[in-house]
Write a protein that holds these residues in place. Structure first.
Motif, mmCIF file in Angstrom:
data_model
loop_
_atom_site.group_PDB
_atom_site.id
_atom_site.type_symbol
_atom_site.label_atom_id
_atom_site.label_comp_id
_atom_site.label_asym_id
_atom_site.label_seq_id
_atom_site.Cartn_x
_atom_site.Cartn_y
_atom_site.Cartn_z
ATOM 1 N N VAL A 286 5.961 -11.308 4.722
ATOM 2 C CA VAL A 286 6.996 -10.275 4.853
ATOM 3 C C VAL A 286 6.375 -8.914 4.569
ATOM 4 C CG1 VAL A 286 9.216 -9.438 3.988
ATOM 5 C CG2 VAL A 286 8.755 -11.910 4.112
ATOM 6 N N PRO A 287 6.450 -7.972 5.499
ATOM 7 C CA PRO A 287 5.827 -6.656 5.275
ATOM 8 C C PRO A 287 6.586 -5.845 4.224
ATOM 9 C CG PRO A 287 7.058 -6.652 7.332
ATOM 10 C CD PRO A 287 7.072 -8.068 6.836
ATOM 11 N N PRO A 288 5.911 -5.298 3.206
ATOM 12 C CA PRO A 288 6.572 -4.429 2.228
ATOM 13 C C PRO A 288 6.962 -3.112 2.879
ATOM 14 C CG PRO A 288 4.423 -5.226 1.436
ATOM 15 C CD PRO A 288 4.494 -5.509 2.902
ATOM 16 N N PRO A 289 7.978 -2.418 2.360
ATOM 17 C CA PRO A 289 8.358 -1.120 2.917
ATOM 18 C C PRO A 289 7.273 -0.081 2.672
ATOM 19 C CG PRO A 289 9.567 -1.564 0.899
ATOM 20 C CD PRO A 289 8.852 -2.828 1.245
ATOM 21 N N VAL A 290 7.263 0.943 3.499
ATOM 22 C CA VAL A 290 6.301 2.039 3.338
ATOM 23 C C VAL A 290 6.806 2.963 2.230
ATOM 24 C CG1 VAL A 290 5.184 4.001 4.437
ATOM 25 C CG2 VAL A 290 5.628 1.912 5.758
ATOM 26 N N PRO A 291 6.071 3.109 1.130
ATOM 27 C CA PRO A 291 6.569 3.940 0.025
ATOM 28 C C PRO A 291 6.331 5.425 0.282
ATOM 29 C CG PRO A 291 4.458 2.992 -0.563
ATOM 30 C CD PRO A 291 4.804 2.443 0.793
ATOM 31 N N THR A 292 7.221 6.239 -0.266
ATOM 32 C CA THR A 292 7.073 7.697 -0.191
ATOM 33 C C THR A 292 7.189 8.335 -1.572
ATOM 34 O OG1 THR A 292 9.450 7.881 0.249
ATOM 35 C CG2 THR A 292 7.971 7.836 2.153
ATOM 36 N N TYR A 293 7.704 7.575 -2.518
ATOM 37 C CA TYR A 293 7.950 8.114 -3.867
ATOM 38 C C TYR A 293 6.648 8.182 -4.662
ATOM 39 C CZ TYR A 293 9.655 8.291 -8.708
ATOM 40 O OH TYR A 293 9.873 8.624 -10.012
ATOM 41 N N LYS A 294 6.438 9.310 -5.350
ATOM 42 C CA LYS A 294 5.262 9.468 -6.211
ATOM 43 C C LYS A 294 5.723 9.745 -7.646
ATOM 44 C CE LYS A 294 1.685 10.853 -2.949
ATOM 45 N NZ LYS A 294 0.584 11.794 -2.671
ATOM 46 N N PRO A 295 5.594 8.776 -8.526
ATOM 47 C CA PRO A 295 6.025 8.984 -9.916
ATOM 48 C C PRO A 295 5.118 9.961 -10.649
ATOM 49 C CG PRO A 295 4.931 6.865 -9.685
ATOM 50 C CD PRO A 295 5.065 7.420 -8.303
ATOM 51 N N LEU A 296 5.689 10.630 -11.653
ATOM 52 C CA LEU A 296 4.918 11.490 -12.547
ATOM 53 C C LEU A 296 4.549 10.680 -13.783
ATOM 54 C CD1 LEU A 296 7.026 14.773 -12.315
ATOM 55 C CD2 LEU A 296 4.799 14.351 -11.288
ATOM 56 N N LEU A 297 3.265 10.524 -14.039
ATOM 57 C CA LEU A 297 2.800 9.701 -15.161
ATOM 58 C C LEU A 297 1.685 10.422 -15.901
ATOM 59 C CD1 LEU A 297 2.531 6.203 -13.422
ATOM 60 C CD2 LEU A 297 4.317 6.957 -14.989
ATOM 61 N N PRO A 298 1.564 10.191 -17.218
ATOM 62 C CA PRO A 298 0.396 10.708 -17.939
ATOM 63 C C PRO A 298 -0.880 10.166 -17.299
ATOM 64 C CG PRO A 298 2.060 9.932 -19.477
ATOM 65 C CD PRO A 298 2.510 9.504 -18.106
ATOM 66 N N SER A 299 -1.868 11.009 -17.132
ATOM 67 C CA SER A 299 -3.085 10.609 -16.423
ATOM 68 C C SER A 299 -3.801 9.447 -17.082
ATOM 69 C CB SER A 299 -4.029 11.812 -16.309
ATOM 70 O OG SER A 299 -4.341 12.320 -17.596
ATOM 71 N N PHE A 300 -3.695 9.351 -18.439
ATOM 72 C CA PHE A 300 -4.423 8.273 -19.115
ATOM 73 C C PHE A 300 -3.834 6.896 -18.816
ATOM 74 C CE2 PHE A 300 -1.257 9.752 -22.211
ATOM 75 C CZ PHE A 300 -0.637 8.567 -22.569
ATOM 76 N N VAL A 301 -2.593 6.849 -18.333
ATOM 77 C CA VAL A 301 -2.000 5.557 -17.975
ATOM 78 C C VAL A 301 -2.820 4.883 -16.886
ATOM 79 C CG1 VAL A 301 0.020 4.448 -16.928
ATOM 80 C CG2 VAL A 301 0.333 6.184 -18.690
ATOM 81 N N VAL A 302 -3.303 5.689 -15.936
ATOM 82 C CA VAL A 302 -4.131 5.166 -14.846
ATOM 83 C C VAL A 302 -5.592 5.063 -15.275
ATOM 84 C CG1 VAL A 302 -4.899 5.524 -12.470
ATOM 85 C CG2 VAL A 302 -2.551 6.107 -13.128
ATOM 86 N N LEU A 303 -6.113 6.137 -15.848
ATOM 87 C CA LEU A 303 -7.536 6.187 -16.171
ATOM 88 C C LEU A 303 -7.941 5.144 -17.212
ATOM 89 C CD1 LEU A 303 -8.049 10.064 -16.258
ATOM 90 C CD2 LEU A 303 -8.507 8.467 -14.383
ATOM 91 N N ASP A 304 -7.066 4.900 -18.186
ATOM 92 C CA ASP A 304 -7.370 3.921 -19.234
ATOM 93 C C ASP A 304 -6.906 2.515 -18.890
ATOM 94 O OD1 ASP A 304 -8.367 6.073 -20.558
ATOM 95 O OD2 ASP A 304 -6.780 6.211 -22.051
ATOM 96 N N GLY A 305 -6.313 2.356 -17.731
ATOM 97 C CA GLY A 305 -5.878 1.030 -17.308
ATOM 98 C C GLY A 305 -4.706 0.480 -18.091
ATOM 99 N N LEU A 306 -3.858 1.366 -18.658
ATOM 100 C CA LEU A 306 -2.683 0.873 -19.386
ATOM 101 C C LEU A 306 -1.732 0.132 -18.450
ATOM 102 C CD1 LEU A 306 -1.885 3.845 -21.790
ATOM 103 C CD2 LEU A 306 -3.354 1.862 -22.154
#
Length: 344
Positions: A286-306
């Motif tokens: 089943v194909p997932p929908p194409v997302p357009t939303y971009k959440p605002l998150l603290p950068s360390f959430v991504v960089l530190d792998g939280l």
């Protein structure tokens, strides 16, 4: 004053008579209607008080919590939940301002010297002090049709001198004895910045506490503005990702499940999920929908792998869903948590 499980307002009325400004919470719709009539203009929420601190994030922090939590019942749980009382008390204690006082009427078994709950109170005293724990004789409630023994617990949100020492009276007292004991309680603290060490072996750190000089002196509460924007914080950034083409599997494998990874997004600098993820083979087609939303998150959430790449994908799709408007008309309660269809 916050009452997390206000019921029909018997305790709240006592606070009102003493001039307290109040926030009330009651999950049951019928009791909430009674509270609206009794306390017009008072903030009223309708959430599960086991998570009252989470639900009231951004609201004024109370200097007093007055509570009579469920003894062993939780919403949507049919069986007895022995953890209900502890969850209610701990969440309310987190919402309480530093230096505030929590007064709880619970089942008599919820006491520091009960081996089943001793560890709960030890952990509680890492950030608070059990000023008093005393049993209340069930005879006090005879005119209400019950004689069940209960327990009065008073907790100040001030660092305890020792985590495993409690002012606890295991016996149950009658009302006259109880009133005498309550009059001997230390006065409630007032705000004052002090440096307090950690008596539980944790590193020392600064805490804001209050010292009481006059019991009836009014305290101005701090309020977190609802107008605050996440973009005020320099480490909060839009989550950057790339939308990729989706391609179905050519053939289904013999197994019922397929290895899962985000199929429509590639998130910049995101780390893979630490454990193996899978989905049903049928769902993989089943194909997932194409997302357009971009959440605002603290950068360390991504960089530190939280949050892993798969978890960040869930945040994206959750935000996408909440960005859409529901068809029709709906009513939202004061907690912004419960939505009902509006009548014609």
């Amino acid at each position: 004053m916050l009452e997390p499980s206000a019921g029909t307002g018997l305790l709240a009325q006592m606070a009102k008579l003493h001039g307290a400004s109040m926030m009330l919470n009651e999950l049951a719709p019928d009791r909430s209607k009674i509270l609206r009539r009794l306390f017009p203009g008072t903030p009223l929420f309708s959430v599960n008080a086991e998570q009252i601190n989470d639900y009231l994030a951004g609201q004024t922090k109370p200097s007093v919590v007055l509570m009579n939590p469920p003894f062993s019942a939780s919403p949507n749980v049919r069986s007895r939940n022995s953890q209900a009382t502890a969850r209610h008390v701990n969440s309310a204690l987190q919402r309480l301002v530093d230096g505030g006082r929590l007064v709880a009427l619970t089942a008599n078994w919820f006491e520091p010297k009960n081996p089943d709950w001793q560890q709960t109170f030890i952990e509680m005293q890492q950030d608070a002090t059990v000023v008093l724990s005393v049993g209340v004789s069930g005879k006090a409630y005879a005119k209400h049709g019950t004689t069940i023994d209960t327990r009065l617990t008073v907790i100040d949100k001030v660092k305890a001198p020792s985590c495993d020492e409690f002012n606890c009276i295991t016996e149950t007292l009658d009302l006259a004895q109880l009133v005498t004991l309550i009059k001997q309680l230390p006065v409630r603290p007032l705000w004052q910045e002090l440096k307090v060490g950690d008596a539980c072996g944790n590193p020392k750190r600064e805490r804001t506490i209050k010292e009481k000089t006059q019991v009836k002196q009014r305290v101005k509460l701090s309020v977190v503005s609802k107008e605050s924007s996440a973009t005020q914080y320099i480490d909060v950034v839009p989550l950057e990702y790339e939308v990729v083409e989706w391609a179905a599997l050519d053939t289904l494998k013999d197994s019922l499940y397929e290895t899962y990874r985000p199929q429509r997004v590639r998130i910049h600098r995101a780390k893979p999920h630490p454990s193996l993820l899978c989905e049903s083979a049928a769902l993989a087609l089943v194909p997932p929908p194409v997302p357009t939303y971009k959440p605002l998150l603290p950068s360390f959430v991504v960089l530190d792998g939280l949050l892993s790449e798969a978890q960040l994908e869930s945040v994206i799709y959750a935000g996408l869903a909440h960005s859409e408007l529901l068809s029709g008309s709906y009513l939202v309660d004061d907690s912004f948590d419960n939505v009902t269809v509006a009548g014609s």
